[in-house]
Scaffold this active site. Structure first.
Site, PDB file in Angstrom:
ATOM      1  N   ASP A 421       0.893  -1.201   0.037  1.00 27.10           N
ATOM      2  CA  ASP A 421       0.016   0.098  -0.030  1.00 27.10           C
ATOM      3  C   ASP A 421       0.897   1.172   0.113  1.00 27.10           C
ATOM      4  OD1 ASP A 421      -3.052   0.871   0.424  1.00 27.10           O
ATOM      5  OD2 ASP A 421      -1.884   2.149   1.694  1.00 27.10           O
ATOM      6  N   ASN A 429      -2.118  12.855  -4.448  1.00 31.62           N
ATOM      7  CA  ASN A 429      -3.225  13.425  -5.041  1.00 31.62           C
ATOM      8  C   ASN A 429      -3.650  14.748  -4.921  1.00 31.62           C
ATOM      9  OD1 ASN A 429      -3.506  11.286  -6.919  1.00 31.62           O
ATOM     10  ND2 ASN A 429      -5.116  10.055  -5.613  1.00 31.62           N
ATOM     11  N   HIS A 434      -4.582  14.205  -9.821  1.00 31.74           N
ATOM     12  CA  HIS A 434      -4.664  12.983  -9.950  1.00 31.74           C
ATOM     13  C   HIS A 434      -3.686  12.275 -11.197  1.00 31.74           C
ATOM     14  CE1 HIS A 434      -8.014  11.546  -7.565  1.00 31.74           C
ATOM     15  NE2 HIS A 434      -8.270  13.028  -7.696  1.00 31.74           N
ATOM     16  N   ASP A 438      -1.555   9.167 -10.850  1.00 32.64           N
ATOM     17  CA  ASP A 438      -1.637   8.104 -11.760  1.00 32.64           C
ATOM     18  C   ASP A 438      -0.158   7.611 -12.025  1.00 32.64           C
ATOM     19  OD1 ASP A 438      -4.233   7.913 -11.558  1.00 32.64           O
ATOM     20  OD2 ASP A 438      -4.643   8.635 -13.656  1.00 32.64           O
ATOM     21  N   ARG A 453      10.125 -11.778 -10.435  1.00 40.63           N
ATOM     22  CA  ARG A 453      10.349 -12.571 -11.393  1.00 40.63           C
ATOM     23  C   ARG A 453       9.128 -12.732 -12.465  1.00 40.63           C
ATOM     24  NH1 ARG A 453      12.343 -17.841  -8.155  1.00 40.63           N
ATOM     25  NH2 ARG A 453      10.258 -17.372  -7.213  1.00 40.63           N
ATOM     26  N   GLU A 464      -4.679   2.319  -4.387  1.00 37.40           N
ATOM     27  CA  GLU A 464      -3.189   2.424  -4.132  1.00 37.40           C
ATOM     28  C   GLU A 464      -2.709   1.026  -3.656  1.00 37.40           C
ATOM     29  OE1 GLU A 464      -5.297   4.595  -2.736  1.00 37.40           O
ATOM     30  OE2 GLU A 464      -4.726   4.861  -0.749  1.00 37.40           O
TER      31      GLU A 464
END
Lengths: 552, 132
Positions: A421, A429, A434, A438, A453, A464
């Protein structure tokens, strides 16, 4: 200069004459092959002498396959290669069945047609003589920049997983070009006359210009010089990475995986060869009973299946395949000599997507397979992936978790679930908007893809929140890897017009129960998710920017 | 240029198809600037090899009589050729085939048909990467 050009013109001329000789001989071989095949038809059943003759025809086909493209007839090469295979197969089959004979006959006709169609146009001529795609061989990215910038840019590109070929000082000064294939070129506009360099490189490979001036006028001038991507300075690494992936990284992923189910190995080999020539990855199964297993193991984009097989009917097999939810949207193409429309309708209703009549026109086969696979993959990507990051979406990730846990239980292996998280993402933001938010999300998605991997499974779990399944990795080992990733991510900075800023994340890790001791089925997945979530919460409470492992 | 240092010049080239041999030889000489010794069979390659002292062997795989892998094996038995790297050329490139040829100690496999204009660059790229 003129002398040099004269020498080159002479050389091309000589080459043209040699080619003309070669082309003439191709024609002779094609005619011999057609006549030889026709002469053998009334002589069936074939005796030893006839079989020897089949071997000679196969050798002729081999030569056509090897030489056609060199002399401007790539389609002839493509058609002749499977013909060689079919003729050798017929030579070695005591009493070849009608399907094999008809397929070989069709392929002799295809070779003749490819010859009649004439040489490929100037554009195609020699453009794809082999099947080597740049990405597969990791053709380098050509970097054209002044010394100071070069070291930094080269490190950036190498860090994104691409090999770099730096321009030498002389190449920069003279605007000279390297030999050999390139998958893309990055040109820094600080070099002398960058657009002239671009104009010279244009057509060789896609061009990415790093530009101080990203005004419309400059973009237009760059476009006229053949630049396909313009990245404004100061350099945003993610943006460059997206372009490099776009030009140089995409190929390997677009390779379609096809499974062929046909009891006739020779015919399957001929179809497989045609599909491989088109760059697809092919697995053939001759025993229908093994089809399910192979399909599960290879996760194909499409199945090509003979409708009539001994022991099991293709329609029945299609129904069995469709019993698995994941295979509901998997396209199935039937190969059939059948003219019966009733049965064709039945087959369609029960899961077939299309019919290809036998003997198979291999060109048409390739086209149909490609179209179907392309559409199926596009649909699946939309259904399964997160639109911002391209990672698996929540539902699909949980499905994979269940599958992988089952597999781990069967094989007694370990795996770890990591939930990530971003810390204080809301304030990113709020402060930067935004669009910047992003970019941060994509940034984390990319570092997960790069650092984990290929066999690991990565998903975007929510706004998020991300999740990763690390296959064959225990929680403690996973902690080391994720912690390293955390440090790197925290050290990276995101550039905006208002300055740069950094972002951190927290992560919680949980392992599967060793030796399959945990609860069965869906319950184990749920238990793991709760445990990883709890560890993530603990990490947040302990001050964020850290990785915690759930107690076993 | 290449990490191995030595620049490639002398190539022994074995190909039974007359037209293909002509074009490739010409392209390697004129486009690539190499010194090329063309041979029409494995037998001829064995006769010419030691005297020519090649730096690289370029072999067609499927030839009547002595095929490419056999030719390579017999060439390598010659003391002068024992350490010379080789590239195969073949019209049938299947993944398992390539790994089999690699196991014979070849640098790479070039798929046929090839484009005469880029053949030299391909050979040079393989040569440059031979120490990787």
């Amino acid at each position: 200069m003129t002398e040099l050009m004269g020498a080159e013109a002479e050389m091309r001329d000589a080459l043209r004459r040699l080619r003309a000789d070669g082309v003439q001989r191709l024609g002779e071989r094609v005619r011999e092959l057609s006549a030889g095949w026709a002469a053998l038809q009334p002589r069936r059943p074939w005796d030893d002498a006839d079989r020897a003759r089949l071997g000679e025809l196969a050798a002729s086909a081999h030569r056509l396959a090897g030489a056609g493209g060199t002399f401007g007839f790539p389609a002839l090469s493509k058609a002749a290669a499977p013909l060689e295979l079919l003729l050798l197969g017929l030579r070695d089959t005591p009493a070849p069945g009608g399907d094999r004979l008809r397929q070989a006959g069709a392929q002799v006709a295809a070779v003749a047609a490819a010859w009649e169609a004439g040489p490929a146009g100037a554009e195609e001529d020699g453009a794809d003589p082999g099947q080597a795609s740049p990405a597969e061989h990791g053709e380098p990215i050509f970097l054209f920049a002044e010394a100071e910038e070069q070291a930094m840019l080269s490190a950036v590109i190498a860090n994104l997983g691409y090999s770099v070929r730096r321009a030498s000082e002389r190449e920069v000064l003279e605007g000279a070009l390297p030999e050999g294939p390139l998958s893309a070129a990055v040109i820094d506009d600080a070099v002398p006359d960058p657009l002239a360099v671009c104009a010279r490189l244009a057509g060789r490979c896609p061009l990415i210009l790093l530009a101080e001036d990203s005004s419309f006028e400059n973009r237009l001038a760059a476009a006229r010089a053949g630049v396909e991507a313009l990245v404004a300075k100061p350099l945003e690494v993610n943006e460059l990475a997206d372009w490099l992936d776009h030009f140089a990284g995409g190929r390997a992923e677009t390779r379609y995986t096809i499974v062929i189910v046909d009891d006739d190995r020779l015919l399957a080999a001929a179809y497989a060869m045609a599909l491989r020539q088109a760059g697809m990855q092919v697995t053939s199964v001759s025993d229908p009973a093994q089809a399910i297993e192979v399909i599960a193991a290879t996760a194909p984009d499409l199945i090509l299946m003979d409708l009539q097989m001994p022991g099991i009917d293709g329609i029945e097999l299609a129904r069995v395949i469709r019993q698995t939810r994941r295979h509901l949207s998997l396209p199935i193409l039937f190969l059939s000599a059948e003219q019966d429309t009733e049965r064709q309708i039945l087959a369609r209703r029960l899961g077939g997507d299309d019919f290809i009549p036998k003997p198979v026109d291999l060109d048409r086969l390739v086209t149909l397979v490609r179209l179907r696979a392309e559409r199926a993959r596009a649909l699946r990507a939309v259904m399964e992936s997160d639109s911002l990051t391209g990672l698996l979406n929540h539902a699909r990730f949980k499905e994979r978790l269940g599958l992988e846990l089952e597999r781990a239980r069967r094989h007694g292996t370990t795996l770890s679930l990591v939930i990530f998280d971003l810390d204080h993402f809301k304030s990113v933001n709020d402060t930067h908007g935004h669009l910047v938010g992003d970019r941060v999300i994509r940034g984390l998605a990319r570092s997960l893809q790069k650092r984990l991997r290929r066999t690991d499974v990565i998903g975007r779990y929510g706004g998020e929140e991300f999740a990763a399944l690390m296959i064959g990795t225990g929680p403690e080992e996973a902690r080391g890897i994720i912690d390293h990733l955390r440090e790197r991510f925290a050290a990276a900075s995101f550039e905006t017009e208002g300055g740069s800023f950094g972002v951190t994340f927290s992560a919680g890790i949980a392992g599967n129960a060793p030796g399959g001791a945990g609860p069965e089925g869906g319950a184990e997945a749920e238990a793991m998710i709760s445990a990883a979530d709890a560890a993530l919460y603990a990490a947040k409470r302990a001050g964020r920017n850290r990785v915690m492992v759930a107690p076993a | 240029m290449s990490p191995g240092g030595e620049a490639l010049s002398r190539i022994l080239y074995v190909e039974d198809d007359h037209d293909v041999r002509k074009v490739a030889t010409f392209a390697l000489k004129a486009v690539g600037g190499f010194v090329v010794e063309p041979c029409e069979s494995g037998q001829q390659a064995l006769e010419k090899a030691a005297g020519f002292a090649p730096q690289l062997l370029l072999l067609d795989v499927m030839m009547p009589g002595m095929d490419g892998p056999t030719t390579l094996e017999r060439l390598r038995a010659l003391p002068a050729i024992a350490g010379v790297p080789a590239i195969f050329m073949t019209a049938k490139v299947q993944p398992q085939e390539v790994s089999r040829y690699r196991a014979l100690g070849t640098l790479d496999v070039i798929s046929k048909p090839f484009d005469p204009m880029t053949l030299s660059a391909t050979v040079r790229a393989i040569w440059a990467g031979r120490d990787d």
